[in-house]
Design a protein around this motif. Sequence first.
Motif, PDB file in Angstrom:
ATOM      1  N   THR A  73      35.803  31.946 -30.981  1.00 39.26           N
ATOM      2  CA  THR A  73      34.490  32.981 -32.363  1.00 39.26           C
ATOM      3  C   THR A  73      34.338  33.711 -30.722  1.00 39.26           C
ATOM      4  N   GLN A  74      34.484  33.824 -29.423  1.00 38.03           N
ATOM      5  CA  GLN A  74      34.380  35.227 -28.700  1.00 38.03           C
ATOM      6  C   GLN A  74      35.700  35.561 -28.255  1.00 38.03           C
ATOM      7  N   ARG A  75      37.120  34.991 -28.653  1.00 40.48           N
ATOM      8  CA  ARG A  75      38.265  35.926 -28.954  1.00 40.48           C
ATOM      9  C   ARG A  75      38.003  36.688 -30.106  1.00 40.48           C
ATOM     10  N   GLN A  76      37.594  35.990 -31.171  1.00 41.06           N
ATOM     11  CA  GLN A  76      37.719  37.233 -32.341  1.00 41.06           C
ATOM     12  C   GLN A  76      36.729  38.201 -32.426  1.00 41.06           C
ATOM     13  N   MET A  77      35.857  38.130 -32.162  1.00 41.31           N
ATOM     14  CA  MET A  77      34.350  38.996 -31.865  1.00 41.31           C
ATOM     15  C   MET A  77      35.013  40.111 -31.105  1.00 41.31           C
ATOM     16  N   GLU A  78      35.975  40.127 -29.908  1.00 41.54           N
ATOM     17  CA  GLU A  78      36.934  41.081 -28.731  1.00 41.54           C
ATOM     18  C   GLU A  78      37.284  41.638 -29.637  1.00 41.54           C
ATOM     19  N   GLN A  79      38.036  40.779 -30.863  1.00 41.65           N
ATOM     20  CA  GLN A  79      39.274  41.957 -32.203  1.00 41.65           C
ATOM     21  C   GLN A  79      38.696  42.620 -33.030  1.00 41.65           C
ATOM     22  N   ARG A  80      37.387  42.030 -33.071  1.00 44.92           N
ATOM     23  CA  ARG A  80      36.850  42.999 -34.291  1.00 44.92           C
ATOM     24  C   ARG A  80      36.409  44.057 -33.750  1.00 44.92           C
ATOM     25  N   ALA A  81      35.453  43.903 -32.577  1.00 45.52           N
ATOM     26  CA  ALA A  81      35.011  44.887 -31.559  1.00 45.52           C
ATOM     27  C   ALA A  81      35.603  45.979 -31.796  1.00 45.52           C
ATOM     28  N   ALA A  82      37.114  45.194 -30.966  1.00 53.22           N
ATOM     29  CA  ALA A  82      38.582  46.738 -30.859  1.00 53.22           C
ATOM     30  C   ALA A  82      38.605  47.538 -32.425  1.00 53.22           C
ATOM     31  N   GLY A  83      37.915  46.737 -33.185  1.00 53.51           N
ATOM     32  CA  GLY A  83      38.889  47.003 -34.497  1.00 53.51           C
ATOM     33  C   GLY A  83      37.506  48.277 -34.708  1.00 53.51           C
ATOM     34  N   ASP A  84      36.277  48.543 -33.600  1.00 52.74           N
ATOM     35  CA  ASP A  84      35.959  49.126 -34.104  1.00 52.74           C
ATOM     36  C   ASP A  84      35.305  50.797 -32.684  1.00 52.74           C
ATOM     37  N   GLY A  85      36.286  49.918 -31.966  1.00 52.76           N
ATOM     38  CA  GLY A  85      36.712  50.969 -30.670  1.00 52.76           C
ATOM     39  C   GLY A  85      35.577  50.497 -29.634  1.00 52.76           C
ATOM     40  N   LEU A  86      35.122  49.751 -29.672  1.00 52.21           N
ATOM     41  CA  LEU A  86      35.008  48.820 -28.895  1.00 52.21           C
ATOM     42  C   LEU A  86      35.857  48.642 -27.671  1.00 52.21           C
ATOM     43  N   GLU A  87      35.193  47.687 -26.369  1.00 53.16           N
ATOM     44  CA  GLU A  87      36.088  47.662 -25.709  1.00 53.16           C
ATOM     45  C   GLU A  87      34.731  46.125 -25.278  1.00 53.16           C
ATOM     46  N   PHE A  88      35.158  45.228 -25.685  1.00 46.02           N
ATOM     47  CA  PHE A  88      34.342  43.790 -25.111  1.00 46.02           C
ATOM     48  C   PHE A  88      35.610  42.831 -23.997  1.00 46.02           C
ATOM     49  N   HIS A  89      34.580  42.262 -23.224  1.00 46.57           N
ATOM     50  CA  HIS A  89      35.495  40.663 -22.494  1.00 46.57           C
ATOM     51  C   HIS A  89      34.181  40.365 -22.392  1.00 46.57           C
ATOM     52  N   LEU A  90      34.187  39.235 -22.978  1.00 49.29           N
ATOM     53  CA  LEU A  90      33.130  38.228 -23.711  1.00 49.29           C
ATOM     54  C   LEU A  90      33.872  36.883 -22.783  1.00 49.29           C
ATOM     55  N   ASP A  91      34.633  36.849 -21.991  1.00 50.67           N
ATOM     56  CA  ASP A  91      35.481  35.283 -21.721  1.00 50.67           C
ATOM     57  C   ASP A  91      34.014  34.919 -20.243  1.00 50.67           C
ATOM     58  N   ALA A  92      33.635  35.749 -19.774  1.00 48.88           N
ATOM     59  CA  ALA A  92      33.071  35.679 -19.006  1.00 48.88           C
ATOM     60  C   ALA A  92      31.947  35.393 -19.160  1.00 48.88           C
TER      61      ALA A  92
END
Length: 212
Positions: A73-92
């Motif tokens: 779920t976290q990885r999917q959120m990272e990809q979704r955010a990237a599509g809107d120009g945001l850089e998410f790092h959610l693993d830790a």
Amino acid sequence: MQVEIWSDVVCPWCYLGKRRFEQALAGFDGRDDVEVVYRSFELDSTVSPGHHEPVVDMLARKYGMSPAQAQDTQRQMEQRAAGDGLEFHLDALRSGNTRDAHRLVHFAKAHGKQAELVERLHRAYFTEQGSVFDADSLAGYAAEVGLDRTEAEQVLAGDAYADAVVADERTARELGANGVPFFVIDRRYGVSGAQPVDVLRRALEQARAQSA
């Protein structure tokens, strides 16, 4: 026109919704007449101050997922955010109590720096994996956006603006908000969730047309 945005600084959908709203506002020809106000909404106000746990563990427990499902779920959120120009790092990421962060956002509003601090807190948490829970980190973010660090430390050391946080959350309940982000235009029109940019822009246009 006033747009109020209820959100939490540790809500990934809120950061995504914030960015989409900003894009919608940029394409709205009445943008210069729009006042944006950020309102407090704690995703879990029952978390004890000082208590932290991995977000993956929290998600697994809250939604009955396995740790692997929560990580996916976290990885999917990272990809979704990237599509809107945001850089998410959610693993830790770690979860925690956000009351102090919300109090500081109200302090920033009183000094004309609310939007800047909300953006800084989101970026610190989701992009830099920084803490938004301890007073030292929060005061540092406040100073970075031009607020007086000593004053921010004084706010965090007491209970200033706690009543404002509670009032925001009470208003959210009265308006029927049970999740965030929640956008309210002129206290008459509501949009729930991180809707696509065109949906948010149409909401602005419709609100203006109906108030003319």
